[in-house]
Design a protein around this motif. Structure first.
Motif, PDB file in Angstrom:
ATOM      1  N   UNK A  69     -11.274 -36.170   7.382  1.00  0.00           N
ATOM      2  CA  UNK A  69     -11.160 -35.096   8.358  1.00  0.00           C
ATOM      3  C   UNK A  69      -9.878 -34.310   8.111  1.00  0.00           C
ATOM      4  N   UNK A  70     -10.002 -33.019   7.924  1.00  0.00           N
ATOM      5  CA  UNK A  70      -8.839 -32.172   7.720  1.00  0.00           C
ATOM      6  C   UNK A  70      -8.227 -31.852   9.092  1.00  0.00           C
TER       7      UNK A  70
ATOM      8  N   UNK B 221       4.929 -28.824   7.914  1.00  0.00           N
ATOM      9  CA  UNK B 221       5.051 -27.830   6.846  1.00  0.00           C
ATOM     10  C   UNK B 221       5.494 -28.495   5.545  1.00  0.00           C
ATOM     11  N   UNK B 222       6.468 -29.404   5.640  1.00  0.00           N
ATOM     12  CA  UNK B 222       6.913 -30.130   4.442  1.00  0.00           C
ATOM     13  C   UNK B 222       5.754 -30.927   3.839  1.00  0.00           C
TER      14      UNK B 222
ATOM     15  N   UNK C 209       3.695 -30.605   0.223  1.00  0.00           N
ATOM     16  CA  UNK C 209       3.413 -31.705  -0.713  1.00  0.00           C
ATOM     17  C   UNK C 209       1.929 -31.770  -1.067  1.00  0.00           C
ATOM     18  N   UNK C 210       1.089 -31.563  -0.037  1.00  0.00           N
ATOM     19  CA  UNK C 210      -0.357 -31.607  -0.280  1.00  0.00           C
ATOM     20  C   UNK C 210      -0.792 -30.475  -1.213  1.00  0.00           C
TER      21      UNK C 210
ATOM     22  N   UNK D 232      -4.525 -29.006   6.776  1.00  0.00           N
ATOM     23  CA  UNK D 232      -4.904 -27.593   6.760  1.00  0.00           C
ATOM     24  C   UNK D 232      -3.653 -26.721   6.703  1.00  0.00           C
ATOM     25  N   UNK D 233      -3.842 -25.495   6.315  1.00  0.00           N
ATOM     26  CA  UNK D 233      -2.748 -24.526   6.297  1.00  0.00           C
ATOM     27  C   UNK D 233      -2.170 -24.391   7.712  1.00  0.00           C
TER      28      UNK D 233
END
Length: 413
Positions: free
Chosen positions: A20-21, A140-141, A145-146, A223-224
């Motif tokens: 799941x995102x 955000x960090x 990385x993702x 997700x973004x």
């Protein structure tokens, strides 16, 4: 020996594809729900409401049952003077007292509790902003990385495809064995880099869940963040500035309480019950009494003026902090806006650079199939593409971090 590794990769991609995102909103909501500090502030408000009710009750009539029993015998003429002790006394009374002119003092104390509630609520909102900022920053960090992992994973698949082609061309004599080995080293370096990025992502992902109070060790994609710049309210309408206003009102409330404490106090009291020395007809000693007490402050060594001076000094200190905060606020927001504008320019420039780097890499791929490109040149093209992509990812992360810091100040009062 290769089969277990292949199985692991297949299982990993299956898990990742079906995971799941989760987005930034999910983690912000979980962090808010699980925060013991925010729950503590909620309970503090509930406790203050109880204090308000208790205070109102304290200014109403106070009824108490009082019993005193003493016996002072004379033994062979020795003992307390009977004129003082009457030989003993027994009392069982119900007393009632009521302050007649305490309404202003009551209202002032109730207002003080209300100001304390406002302060707790405002502090809770600031703490919630702090929590949101910390969670968003870690998100955000982790997202960066993702993205790095995902991008480098795609590059690794590309290199593996090229390795198959290059191996065949080497076997046919189109490329030298040293060229093939050079490319193979690049492929192995990419595999090592991918493992490092996976470990780094898991570490930061674990820290994100730790901040939110979530138990989750799965390798989950993010997700973004999709953070947009909010319209900031004026400084005077923020919860940060409102705290200074509340502190000012609390000092005024303290100042008023000093004056109220020097007002004359009138108390009405009454009692009824049994009060007797048992000396004569004790069965007749049932009765009632009532009275009024008046307390008028006359002189206390000018303590009232001293207390007002302390409040004035505290107000001066509060004002200094408020003015300094205002200057820092405007300077910080302006600096963040400037940094954001510079970062957006860097992203635009990096996007143009990556278009050229990608075009060069694709052109070299076509030439590789026909044996018309040096392996060293192709490796350089790949590295240029990787560097350009990494620069974009780093600046996107920086952009989101700057937006997060600017949006931190957008909590309107």
């Amino acid at each position: 020996m290769k089969q277990p590794g292949i199985s692991f990769v297949l299982i990993f991609y299956f898990i990742t594809a079906h995971a799941q995102v989760k987005d930034l909103h999910y983690y912000l909501e979980k962090g808010r729900q699980n925060s013991p500090l925010l729950k503590d502030y909620q309970n503090q408000v509930r406790l203050s409401q109880a204090d308000s009710l208790r205070l109102r009750a304290a200014y109403g009539p106070q009824v108490n049952g009082v019993s005193n029993s003493t016996y002072a015998p004379l033994i062979h003429g020795y003992g307390y003077d009977n004129a003082i002790t009457n030989g003993g006394q027994i009392s069982a009374l119900v007393t009632a007292t009521k302050e007649l002119n305490g309404k202003k003092n009551l209202n002032n104390q109730l207002y003080g509790i209300d100001l304390q509630n406002q302060s707790v609520r405002n502090t809770a909102r600031i703490s919630e902003q702090d929590l949101k900022k910390s969670i968003a920053s870690q998100y955000i960090v982790t997202y960066g990385d993702w993205e790095q992992y995902n991008f480098n994973d795609n590059v690794l698949h590309l290199l593996k495809e090229e390795e198959v082609i290059l191996k065949k061309l080497t076997e046919t004599g189109t490329y030298r064995q040293t060229d093939y080995l050079t490319f193979l080293v690049t492929l192995q370096q990419q595999e090592l880099l991918l493992k490092q990025l996976r470990t780094q992502y898991q570490v930061n992902f674990g820290q994100l869940n730790y901040l939110c109070g979530i138990i989750d060790t799965a390798f989950t994609p993010l997700a973004d963040p999709s953070l947009n710049l909010d319209n900031l309210p004026s400084l005077e309408n923020t919860v940060f500035y409102h705290q200074f206003e509340i502190d000012s009102l609390k000092l005024r409330n303290t100042d008023a309480a000093i004056d109220l404490s020097y007002r004359p106090k009138i108390n009405l009291y009454t009692d009824g019950g049994f009060n007797s020395t048992l000396a004569l007809d004790p069965y007749k000693n049932f009765g009632v009494s009532a009275g009024v007490s008046l307390t008028v402050p006359i002189y206390d060594g000018r303590q009232r003026k001293m207390q007002h001076s302390k409040v004035a000094i505290s107000e001066e200190t509060r004002k200094n902090y408020q003015d300094f905060f205002s200057r820092q606020y405007y300077q910080q927001v302006q600096q963040l806006m400037q940094q954001l504008a510079s970062t957006l320019e860097l992203i635009d420039q990096a996007n143009k650079q990556i278009d050229y780097a990608n075009g060069l890499m694709q052109a070299n791929r076509v030439l590789l199939v026909h044996g018309d490109v040096r392996i060293a040149d192709y490796v350089i093209a790949i590295n240029n593409y990787l560097n350009a992509k990494n620069i974009i990812t780093q600046n996107i992360v920086n952009k989101y971090q700057l937006i997060n810091q600017i949006n931190y100040w957008n909590s309107a009062n």
